[in-house]
Design a protein around this motif. Sequence first.
Motif, PDB file in Angstrom:
ATOM      1  N   GLN A 191       0.837  -1.210   0.000  1.00 22.44           N
ATOM      2  CA  GLN A 191       0.000   0.000   0.000  1.00 22.44           C
ATOM      3  C   GLN A 191       0.868   1.255   0.000  1.00 22.44           C
TER       4      GLN A 191
ATOM      5  N   ARG B 164       1.319   4.338  -2.958  1.00 26.45           N
ATOM      6  CA  ARG B 164       1.248   5.771  -2.688  1.00 26.45           C
ATOM      7  C   ARG B 164       2.527   6.496  -3.082  1.00 26.45           C
TER       8      ARG B 164
ATOM      9  N   ALA C 212     -10.383  -6.371   0.207  1.00 29.31           N
ATOM     10  CA  ALA C 212     -10.225  -5.152   1.012  1.00 29.31           C
ATOM     11  C   ALA C 212      -8.907  -4.450   0.674  1.00 29.31           C
ATOM     12  N   LYS C 213      -7.847  -5.223   0.487  1.00 31.63           N
ATOM     13  CA  LYS C 213      -6.560  -4.632   0.131  1.00 31.63           C
ATOM     14  C   LYS C 213      -6.603  -4.016  -1.273  1.00 31.63           C
TER      15      LYS C 213
ATOM     16  N   ALA D  42      -8.386  -0.680  -0.978  1.00 33.85           N
ATOM     17  CA  ALA D  42      -7.527   0.358  -0.399  1.00 33.85           C
ATOM     18  C   ALA D  42      -6.531   0.880  -1.427  1.00 33.85           C
TER      19      ALA D  42
ATOM     20  N   GLN E 255      -8.304   3.153  -3.896  1.00 33.42           N
ATOM     21  CA  GLN E 255      -8.529   4.482  -3.316  1.00 33.42           C
ATOM     22  C   GLN E 255      -7.290   5.351  -3.428  1.00 33.42           C
TER      23      GLN E 255
ATOM     24  N   PRO F 269      -5.109   6.801   5.987  1.00 33.33           N
ATOM     25  CA  PRO F 269      -6.064   5.718   5.733  1.00 33.33           C
ATOM     26  C   PRO F 269      -5.536   4.330   6.093  1.00 33.33           C
ATOM     27  N   LEU F 270      -4.236   4.210   6.308  1.00 32.60           N
ATOM     28  CA  LEU F 270      -3.638   2.903   6.596  1.00 32.60           C
ATOM     29  C   LEU F 270      -3.639   2.566   8.080  1.00 32.60           C
TER      30      LEU F 270
ATOM     31  N   THR G  95      -5.319   1.391  11.156  1.00 34.78           N
ATOM     32  CA  THR G  95      -6.559   0.637  11.362  1.00 34.78           C
ATOM     33  C   THR G  95      -7.047   0.637  12.801  1.00 34.78           C
TER      34      THR G  95
END
Length: 339
Positions: A190, A194, A211-212, A215, A218, A325-326, A328
């Motif tokens: 992730q 970015r 889910a990954k 993310a 996004q 956002p990472l 959790t």
Amino acid sequence: GGRTGPRPFLILRQIVQHLGSGRTELIDVPAPGPRRGRLLVRATRSLVSLGTERMLVEFGRGSWLSKARQQPEKFRAVLAKVRSEGLFATVASVRSKLAQPIPLGYCHVGLVLDAGEVSGFAAGDRVVSNSPHAEVVSADPAFAARVPAGVSDEQAAFTPLAAVALQGLRPVAAGPGDTVVVMGLGLIGQLAVRLLRARGIRVVGVDPDEAKRAAAAQAGAVLPDGATGLSALLPGGAAGVLITASTASDEPVNQAARLCRRRGRVVLVGVTGLTLNRADFYQNEVTFQVSRSYGCADSADPSSARANFDEVLALMASGALDVAPLLTARQPFSAAPGI
């Protein structure tokens, strides 16, 4: 940096894992003291990387046979020791090694209590380092960096992990307009997505976990699906493939080679099988490289850990790298063994 007087703690809490049983525990240990050439740092935040740390815990909980299968080189060393020293001596030695608890963690943020006469650091600085989960640590300055004013402690805690991704991306040497495939969209994957998007690089993300994948989407990654296969997203091939997955299979490395354009680059950050299919690499003269964690300790090296930490922090400060956002969950230190 100046001295701060007597040691501020005599006993501190630290998270360790018992390799023999896999049990994770919060224990009291003697606090480190000021030491020339080291940074004495009191924690404010410590980040748990579930992928890496869960792998260590599961390794500890596995049987001896499972451990041997996961580390064949060490298993061969054990067999050699049996031949040279005998079975009973070897078993005693292995049990002794497994009985020793090891510290967990490598994403630590805190305040410098004593700078150990290290150039560029002073008491009171906020720093991030690759130190373990502990209330006070003695940090290696080669793997530490000062946190800019515009970066929170929570953001800074992601720095070592982002530096792992950054170090892996350096040999890919992709530029704006290029396409890079990221195979494995766990935390490091992730962050790689970015970092690539911050450079204007098109990213194709690959992971079986929905889910990954969401993310990564996004964050700007393009995802293959049933209607649009992976190859269709790579007309002409990828400039490079960063593998951050963890698997015993050889297929990710060889598939990565097939996805590359002529003289593309495959860089391994994760853990995979390494039986390379020559034909997959031969066709387009694809190169393969294993990345060295967050970089080396040589401060003169532009890809050193310190340089990578500083670059990541600068991207956070500018807003080009958003790690919020990472995050959790937030937990008190006392709850760490149950995470």
